[in-house]
Design an enzyme around this catalytic site. Structure first.
Site, short mmCIF file in Angstrom:
data_model
loop_
_atom_site.label_atom_id
_atom_site.label_comp_id
_atom_site.label_asym_id
_atom_site.label_seq_id
_atom_site.Cartn_x
_atom_site.Cartn_y
_atom_site.Cartn_z
N GLY A 33 -7.33 -1.28 5.97
CA GLY A 33 -7.80 0.08 5.71
C GLY A 33 -7.60 0.41 4.24
N SER A 35 -6.31 2.21 0.73
CA SER A 35 -5.01 2.60 0.20
C SER A 35 -4.73 4.03 0.65
CB SER A 35 -5.02 2.52 -1.33
OG SER A 35 -3.78 2.97 -1.86
N GLY A 36 -3.54 4.26 1.20
CA GLY A 36 -3.20 5.60 1.67
C GLY A 36 -3.68 5.90 3.08
N GLY A 38 -2.51 4.67 5.81
CA GLY A 38 -1.40 4.69 6.76
C GLY A 38 -1.08 3.34 7.36
N SER A 107 -7.10 -5.65 2.27
CA SER A 107 -8.01 -6.75 2.61
C SER A 107 -9.45 -6.24 2.74
CB SER A 107 -7.55 -7.48 3.87
OG SER A 107 -7.27 -6.60 4.94
#
Length: 200
Positions: A33, A35-36, A38, A107
């Site tokens: 997912g 950045s940030g 979770g 990724s």
């Protein structure tokens, strides 16, 4: 060639024996997912739940790996690809050890994630898509990275000036927008239980 005199050495102890000893089916829980989004927070919560269930786990986190194993890599597309290749190989070793290994990495490229999936058996790669809107990730911005990226201080930042290719058919799809961490983690646990990874 550098590898021409290298021969694979088989172990006397097998993966199935390690799996039986640990009373679980080993797999890679691949959290991906923005950045940030979770990823690390939810992966930590999942590992905590698994520990409470007596399961054998290890969490590989993107930032932590870049402090050691992948310290020399940058954030160009080529380095991102090599970063994930190395993590895939390490995760494969954990699976061979009978462990449930959790990986929390942006990724961003579909091809890289599929390449890791191909390293292990068909049911040993569980893609967990932490699907959080970019606006939410920017509002959170726990490390101040989006602010720097918007200011042009961080080039090749995923979601801003470098693409993120969302999973097309993840095993677990967590829509993480105002969802309690425990609920998001339980979604992963429920999948593992339903699919028989946590057998006694």
């Amino acid at each position: 060639m550098r590898t021409e005199n290298i021969v694979w050495h088989d172990h006397h102890v097998t993966k199935s024996e390690r799996e039986k000893l640990k009373a679980q089916r080993p797999c890679i829980l691949w959290f991906t997912g923005l950045s940030g989004s979770g990823k690390s927070t939810i992966a930590n919560a999942v590992e905590t739940k698994l520990l409470a269930m007596g399961k054998h786990t290890y969490l590989l986190d993107g930032d932590n790996i870049r402090h050691g194993l992948n310290r020399g890599l940058g954030f160009s597309d080529e380095d991102r690809i090599e970063n994930i290749r190395r993590i895939g190989e390490v995760a494969k070793l954990f699976v061979d050890a009978g462990t449930i290994v959790l990986t929390a990495f942006i990724s961003p490229f579909l091809e890289d994630r599929e390449r890791v999936r191909a390293l292990v058996e068909a049911d040993e790669f569980v893609e967990v898509f932490i699907d959080t809107p970019l606006e939410t990730c920017e509002q959170r911005d726990p490390k101040g990275l989006y602010k720097k990226a918007r200011a042009g201080e961080i080039p090749n930042f995923t979601g801003i000036d470098s693409p993120y290719e969302a999973p097309e058919a993840p095993e677990v799809h967590v829509r993480n927008d105002n969802v309690p961490i425990d609920d998001a983690a339980q979604q992963v646990i429920d999948y593992l239980q339903t699919k028989g990874y946590l057998h006694a």
